[in-house]
Design a protein around this motif. Structure first.
Motif, PDB file in Angstrom:
ATOM      1  N   THR A 142       0.829  -1.206   0.000  1.00 22.66           N
ATOM      2  CA  THR A 142       0.000   0.000   0.000  1.00 22.66           C
ATOM      3  C   THR A 142       0.866   1.260   0.000  1.00 22.66           C
ATOM      4  N   ALA A 143       1.869   1.285   0.883  1.00 26.12           N
ATOM      5  CA  ALA A 143       2.743   2.459   0.979  1.00 26.12           C
ATOM      6  C   ALA A 143       3.505   2.668  -0.327  1.00 26.12           C
ATOM      7  N   THR A 144       3.981   1.563  -0.917  1.00 20.19           N
ATOM      8  CA  THR A 144       4.705   1.669  -2.187  1.00 20.19           C
ATOM      9  C   THR A 144       3.801   2.220  -3.281  1.00 20.19           C
ATOM     10  N   ASN A 145       2.607   1.670  -3.396  1.00 18.85           N
ATOM     11  CA  ASN A 145       1.668   2.129  -4.423  1.00 18.85           C
ATOM     12  C   ASN A 145       1.297   3.595  -4.227  1.00 18.85           C
ATOM     13  N   PHE A 146       1.158   4.005  -2.962  1.00 20.32           N
ATOM     14  CA  PHE A 146       0.826   5.403  -2.673  1.00 20.32           C
ATOM     15  C   PHE A 146       1.873   6.344  -3.257  1.00 20.32           C
ATOM     16  N   PHE A 147       3.136   6.035  -3.034  1.00 24.72           N
ATOM     17  CA  PHE A 147       4.208   6.904  -3.538  1.00 24.72           C
ATOM     18  C   PHE A 147       4.363   6.795  -5.054  1.00 24.72           C
ATOM     19  N   VAL A 148       4.220   5.585  -5.593  1.00 28.42           N
ATOM     20  CA  VAL A 148       4.339   5.404  -7.044  1.00 28.42           C
ATOM     21  C   VAL A 148       3.278   6.224  -7.775  1.00 28.42           C
ATOM     22  N   GLU A 149       2.043   6.194  -7.277  1.00 27.35           N
ATOM     23  CA  GLU A 149       0.944   6.860  -7.968  1.00 27.35           C
ATOM     24  C   GLU A 149       0.901   8.367  -7.720  1.00 27.35           C
ATOM     25  N   ASN A 150       1.384   8.816  -6.555  1.00 30.12           N
ATOM     26  CA  ASN A 150       1.187  10.218  -6.195  1.00 30.12           C
ATOM     27  C   ASN A 150       2.419  11.106  -6.326  1.00 30.12           C
ATOM     28  N   THR A 151       3.610  10.517  -6.366  1.00 27.69           N
ATOM     29  CA  THR A 151       4.819  11.335  -6.490  1.00 27.69           C
ATOM     30  C   THR A 151       4.816  12.118  -7.804  1.00 27.69           C
ATOM     31  N   LEU A 152       4.371  11.460  -8.879  1.00 24.85           N
ATOM     32  CA  LEU A 152       4.306  12.145 -10.168  1.00 24.85           C
ATOM     33  C   LEU A 152       3.278  13.279 -10.134  1.00 24.85           C
ATOM     34  N   VAL A 153       2.163  13.047  -9.451  1.00 26.81           N
ATOM     35  CA  VAL A 153       1.103  14.057  -9.379  1.00 26.81           C
ATOM     36  C   VAL A 153       1.565  15.291  -8.598  1.00 26.81           C
ATOM     37  N   VAL A 154       2.225  15.068  -7.476  1.00 27.92           N
ATOM     38  CA  VAL A 154       2.598  16.179  -6.588  1.00 27.92           C
ATOM     39  C   VAL A 154       3.895  16.849  -7.023  1.00 27.92           C
ATOM     40  N   PHE A 155       4.911  16.032  -7.359  1.00 26.73           N
ATOM     41  CA  PHE A 155       6.253  16.581  -7.618  1.00 26.73           C
ATOM     42  C   PHE A 155       6.647  16.584  -9.096  1.00 26.73           C
TER      43      PHE A 155
ATOM     44  N   ILE B 269       7.712  14.023 -10.902  1.00 24.13           N
ATOM     45  CA  ILE B 269       8.785  13.078 -11.224  1.00 24.13           C
ATOM     46  C   ILE B 269       8.333  11.662 -10.888  1.00 24.13           C
ATOM     47  N   GLU B 270       8.910  10.696 -11.576  1.00 26.15           N
ATOM     48  CA  GLU B 270       8.585   9.297 -11.309  1.00 26.15           C
ATOM     49  C   GLU B 270       9.212   8.859  -9.987  1.00 26.15           C
ATOM     50  N   PHE B 271       8.462   8.136  -9.190  1.00 24.28           N
ATOM     51  CA  PHE B 271       8.973   7.672  -7.899  1.00 24.28           C
ATOM     52  C   PHE B 271      10.205   6.789  -8.068  1.00 24.28           C
ATOM     53  N   SER B 272      10.204   5.965  -9.132  1.00 20.89           N
ATOM     54  CA  SER B 272      11.325   5.042  -9.366  1.00 20.89           C
ATOM     55  C   SER B 272      12.615   5.767  -9.720  1.00 20.89           C
ATOM     56  N   SER B 273      12.510   7.044 -10.135  1.00 20.29           N
ATOM     57  CA  SER B 273      13.709   7.800 -10.528  1.00 20.29           C
ATOM     58  C   SER B 273      14.375   8.490  -9.346  1.00 20.29           C
ATOM     59  N   ILE B 274      13.731   8.465  -8.182  1.00 20.80           N
ATOM     60  CA  ILE B 274      14.281   9.161  -7.017  1.00 20.80           C
ATOM     61  C   ILE B 274      15.449   8.356  -6.441  1.00 20.80           C
ATOM     62  N   ALA B 275      16.568   9.019  -6.235  1.00 20.44           N
ATOM     63  CA  ALA B 275      17.746   8.368  -5.656  1.00 20.44           C
ATOM     64  C   ALA B 275      18.593   9.417  -4.969  1.00 20.44           C
ATOM     65  N   LEU B 276      19.380   8.981  -3.991  1.00 20.28           N
ATOM     66  CA  LEU B 276      20.241   9.918  -3.267  1.00 20.28           C
ATOM     67  C   LEU B 276      21.282  10.556  -4.170  1.00 20.28           C
TER      68      LEU B 276
END
Length: 224
Positions: free
Chosen positions: A45-58, A60-67
């Motif tokens: 659930t937490a993973t899906n939340f970030f995958v679906e909403n990171t692009l909407v809010v920020f 950018i694709e959630f999978s592209s986020i890295a340190l």
């Protein structure tokens, strides 16, 4: 704050996140332990939340986020991105080469920005690379023992200079020693290109080796 950012759009996974929050409250305030199946469901659930909403809010694709996105040195960041692409292709050795170059570019960039009168404050003594090869000259004269001694002295001085620089920069020396054991040695040539020298054992690196070296470079970048 989110409504102002979203406009007419809405966040997804609301009900799933409500169930997660209820489980959190039940654990924290009532000591109710979730089952293993519940924990796995909440992880998804937490993973899906970030995958679906990171692009909407920020945007950018959630999978592209890295340190590595936090690395300020552009050339070092580019090398780390190339290393990631090589790792995805299964080329661990090539990835380690890019990571080694990223570290050298990172330190060089930092020293250049801190330099005064063209000299790095983190260079202990003169660089022996600027001198002609004294051992080679002596070897031509026929004194191989003295030439071998001069080579040994040169290697020792360069190792001491490198180690003292890492300490002076405030980097983790113990992690640096492991990094040096795993990553190939790289030398910036006069033409602006790097030459790599593989380690003596020549064992194929594992993905864990690559991850450790990447993490070390990122941590060093954040420290600097």
């Amino acid at each position: 704050m989110l409504k102002a950012k979203l406009g007419s759009a809405e966040l997804s996974q609301k009900e799933s996140m409500r169930r997660l929050n209820k489980a959190r409250v039940a654990l924290k305030h009532h000591g109710t332990m979730p089952s293993k199946l519940d924990i796995e469901a909440f992880r998804a659930t937490a993973t899906n939340f970030f995958v679906e909403n990171t692009l909407v809010v920020f945007g950018i694709e959630f999978s592209s986020i890295a340190l590595r996105n936090l690395v300020a040195c552009a050339e070092a960041k580019k090398a780390l991105e190339e290393a990631r692409a090589l790792r995805d292709k299964g080329d661990g050795q090539g990835a380690l080469g890019q990571i080694a170059m990223a570290f050298d570019k990172l330190v060089t960039d930092y020293e250049t920005r801190k330099a005064k009168y063209g000299r790095s404050p983190f260079m202990i003594g003169e660089s022996l690379r600027t001198y002609q090869d004294p051992a080679g000259f002596v070897r031509k004269l026929g004194d191989t023992r003295l030439a071998t001694f001069l080579d040994s002295v040169k290697r020792v001085i360069e190792s001491l200079q490198e180690g003292l620089k890492i300490v002076a920069l405030g980097l983790d020396f113990r992690r640096f020693t492991r990094f040096k054991m795993l990553a190939p040695a790289v030398v910036l040539m006069a033409n602006g290109e790097y030459t790599q020298f593989a380690r003596a054992d020549d064992k194929p690196p594992t993905d864990e080796d690559c991850q450790f070296c990447e993490d070390f470079v990122i941590q060093s970048a954040l420290r600097l």
